[in-house]
Design an enzyme around this catalytic site. Structure first.
Site, PDB file in Angstrom:
ATOM      1  N   TYR A 142      25.316  20.945   8.532  1.00 39.42           N
ATOM      2  CA  TYR A 142      25.200  22.399   8.412  1.00 39.42           C
ATOM      3  C   TYR A 142      25.894  23.136   9.549  1.00 39.42           C
ATOM      4  O   TYR A 142      26.097  24.347   9.466  1.00 39.42           O
ATOM      5  CB  TYR A 142      23.725  22.818   8.369  1.00 39.42           C
ATOM      6  CG  TYR A 142      23.108  22.686   6.997  1.00 39.42           C
ATOM      7  CD1 TYR A 142      22.917  21.431   6.423  1.00 39.42           C
ATOM      8  CD2 TYR A 142      22.719  23.808   6.279  1.00 39.42           C
ATOM      9  CE1 TYR A 142      22.355  21.310   5.162  1.00 39.42           C
ATOM     10  CE2 TYR A 142      22.156  23.693   5.017  1.00 39.42           C
ATOM     11  CZ  TYR A 142      21.973  22.439   4.472  1.00 39.42           C
ATOM     12  OH  TYR A 142      21.420  22.333   3.221  1.00 39.42           O
ATOM     13  N   LYS A 192      19.900   7.473   7.285  1.00 36.29           N
ATOM     14  CA  LYS A 192      20.755   6.518   6.564  1.00 36.29           C
ATOM     15  C   LYS A 192      21.477   5.728   7.655  1.00 36.29           C
ATOM     16  O   LYS A 192      22.705   5.741   7.758  1.00 36.29           O
ATOM     17  CB  LYS A 192      21.710   7.303   5.649  1.00 36.29           C
ATOM     18  CG  LYS A 192      22.581   6.450   4.752  1.00 36.29           C
ATOM     19  CD  LYS A 192      21.853   5.834   3.575  1.00 36.29           C
ATOM     20  CE  LYS A 192      22.790   4.926   2.804  1.00 36.29           C
ATOM     21  NZ  LYS A 192      22.105   4.152   1.746  1.00 36.29           N
ATOM     22  N   ASP A 242      17.836   7.059   0.600  1.00 38.70           N
ATOM     23  CA  ASP A 242      17.877   6.712  -0.823  1.00 38.70           C
ATOM     24  C   ASP A 242      16.564   6.060  -1.255  1.00 38.70           C
ATOM     25  O   ASP A 242      16.014   6.367  -2.317  1.00 38.70           O
ATOM     26  CB  ASP A 242      19.100   5.842  -1.163  1.00 38.70           C
ATOM     27  CG  ASP A 242      19.359   4.713  -0.182  1.00 38.70           C
ATOM     28  OD1 ASP A 242      18.642   4.618   0.845  1.00 38.70           O
ATOM     29  OD2 ASP A 242      20.278   3.905  -0.427  1.00 38.70           O
ATOM     30  N   ASP A 293      17.149  18.937   3.340  1.00 34.69           N
ATOM     31  CA  ASP A 293      17.390  19.919   2.280  1.00 34.69           C
ATOM     32  C   ASP A 293      17.151  19.280   0.918  1.00 34.69           C
ATOM     33  O   ASP A 293      16.424  19.811   0.073  1.00 34.69           O
ATOM     34  CB  ASP A 293      18.831  20.439   2.370  1.00 34.69           C
ATOM     35  CG  ASP A 293      19.152  21.376   1.225  1.00 34.69           C
ATOM     36  OD1 ASP A 293      18.357  22.297   0.969  1.00 34.69           O
ATOM     37  OD2 ASP A 293      20.191  21.174   0.564  1.00 34.69           O
ATOM     38  N   ASP A 335      13.661  19.580  -1.960  1.00 36.31           N
ATOM     39  CA  ASP A 335      13.691  19.980  -3.378  1.00 36.31           C
ATOM     40  C   ASP A 335      12.974  18.924  -4.208  1.00 36.31           C
ATOM     41  O   ASP A 335      12.213  19.241  -5.126  1.00 36.31           O
ATOM     42  CB  ASP A 335      15.134  20.146  -3.885  1.00 36.31           C
ATOM     43  CG  ASP A 335      15.631  21.582  -3.751  1.00 36.31           C
ATOM     44  OD1 ASP A 335      15.117  22.314  -2.876  1.00 36.31           O
ATOM     45  OD2 ASP A 335      16.520  21.987  -4.525  1.00 36.31           O
TER      46      ASP A 335
END
Ligand code: IPM
Ligand code: MN
Length: 337
Positions: free
Chosen positions: A133, A183, A216, A240, A244
């Site tokens: 970002y 990750k 993941d 982010d 959701d």
């Protein structure tokens, strides 16, 4: 003394849900001294203003900002998001994005983990000022067949550490369980910095049990077995996306609230959902996420009693149905009951 709160209703359903949030705050007996800011896609289309230095300076003197949603389909992607929302997060240094989730009774699809998940709460702490970002990157040979675009991820020791420390402190007030999500198997530079920082800070919190998931795999656990989580800490982009998903597995994005925090300074509170221009004016927008964001704001303002009462009034999410104003009225009626 009344708390000084900036109100940015914004675009689409933003003003509709913020009106309900303010109604509930007033009904809970908390007095706010509000200042309205006409910002968002509509304002930009009218006079080209996204956000000004003067407004940011004014905001520094407030206690909180309560924001609905920004963005209209008529404005190209990024203009309002980067020019307003992200600028606000960066310039006010709102380095924590705190997103709590409360599971409905049916959450978790893994039969081996089946059980009553109703009310299980977990919280995602998303780093809010860095990562992909930050805006690092650019084009080379733009608009040629050899075009190159890069978008780097900025991770500072300072930024990562203060976020992780916040998450440990939060974990200490709860079940003393913290999961880092990243990750690290592929992002061997930023992941390494996060991993080392996490382990070093963990040494200061020996009582907190720690865990690590690749992002993941975390997506599977969010769907199959979200009860495993209490506090999660993760980077900006993973946070982010995961939040959701968190909304989707905990009754829908209409219940997902968030706090953009700089502890001890002006902080911003907004529902996770967007401006939903397709349902504006229909009364279909669920104001619960905005009301729960108001709860987080009240906690920031030290109004814990009102915050607890409103949260309790929202706890039976299955029954929060109806139009935007009906749901607001229902929450208000439960407050006084
Ligand atoms: C969010 C939103 C924002 C983000 C967008 C609108 C810039 O999706 O708050 O989650 O990506 O952070
Ligand atoms: Mn998002």
């Amino acid at each position: 003394m009344a708390h000084r709160v900036g109100i940015v209703g914004g675009d689409g359903i933003g003003p509709e849900v913020i009106a309900e949030g303010l109604k509930v705050i007033a009904a809970a007996g908390v007095e706010l001294d509000t200042v309205d800011y006409d910002l968002g896609g509509d304002r930009y289309l009218r006079d080209g203003v996204v956000l000004t230095d003067e407004i940011i300076d004014e905001w520094r003197g407030l206690d909180a900002i309560y924001l609905g949603a920004v963005g209209t389909p008529d404005v190209p992607p990024g203009v309002i998001e980067r020019g307003m929302l992200l600028r606000m997060r960066f310039e006010l240094d709102l380095y924590i994005n705190q997103r709590p989730f409360s599971l409905p009774s049916t959450a978790g699809s893994d039969p081996a983990q089946a059980g009553d998940t109703q009310g299980h709460e977990f919280i995602v702490i998303r780093e809010n000022t860095e990562g992909t970002y930050a805006g690092e990157g650019g084009f080379l040979r733009k608009d040629t067949p050899e075009e190159i675009a890069t978008q780097g991820s900025v991770n500072t020791r300072h930024g990562v550490e203060r976020c992780i420390r916040y998450a440990f402190e939060l974990a200490m007030t709860r079940r003393k369980h913290l999961t880092m999500v990243h990750k690290t198997n592929v992002l061997t530079f930023s992941g390494d910095l996060w991993d080392r920082t996490f382990n070093e800070v963990a040494a200061d919190y020996p009582e907190v049990e720690t865990a690590y998931n690749h992002v993941d795999a975390a997506c599977i656990y969010f769907v199959d077995d979200p009860q495993r989580y209490d506090v999660i800490v993760t980077d900006n982009l993973f946070g982010d996306i995961l939040t959701d998903l968190g909304g989707a597995v905990s009754g829908g994005i209409g219940f997902a609230s968030s706090a953009n925090l700089h502890p001890g300074q002006v902080s911003m509170f907004e529902p996770v959902h967007g401006s939903a221009p397709d349902i504006v004016g229909t009364g279909k927008a669920n104001p619960t996420a905005a009301v729960l964001s108001a709860v987080l704001m009240l906690e920031h303002l030290g109004e814990n009693d009102a915050a607890d009462r409103i949260r309790a009034a929202c706890s039976d999410t299955d029954s929060l149905v109806g139009s935007t104003t009906e749901i607001g009225d229902l929450i208000v009626s439960r407050l006084s009951a």
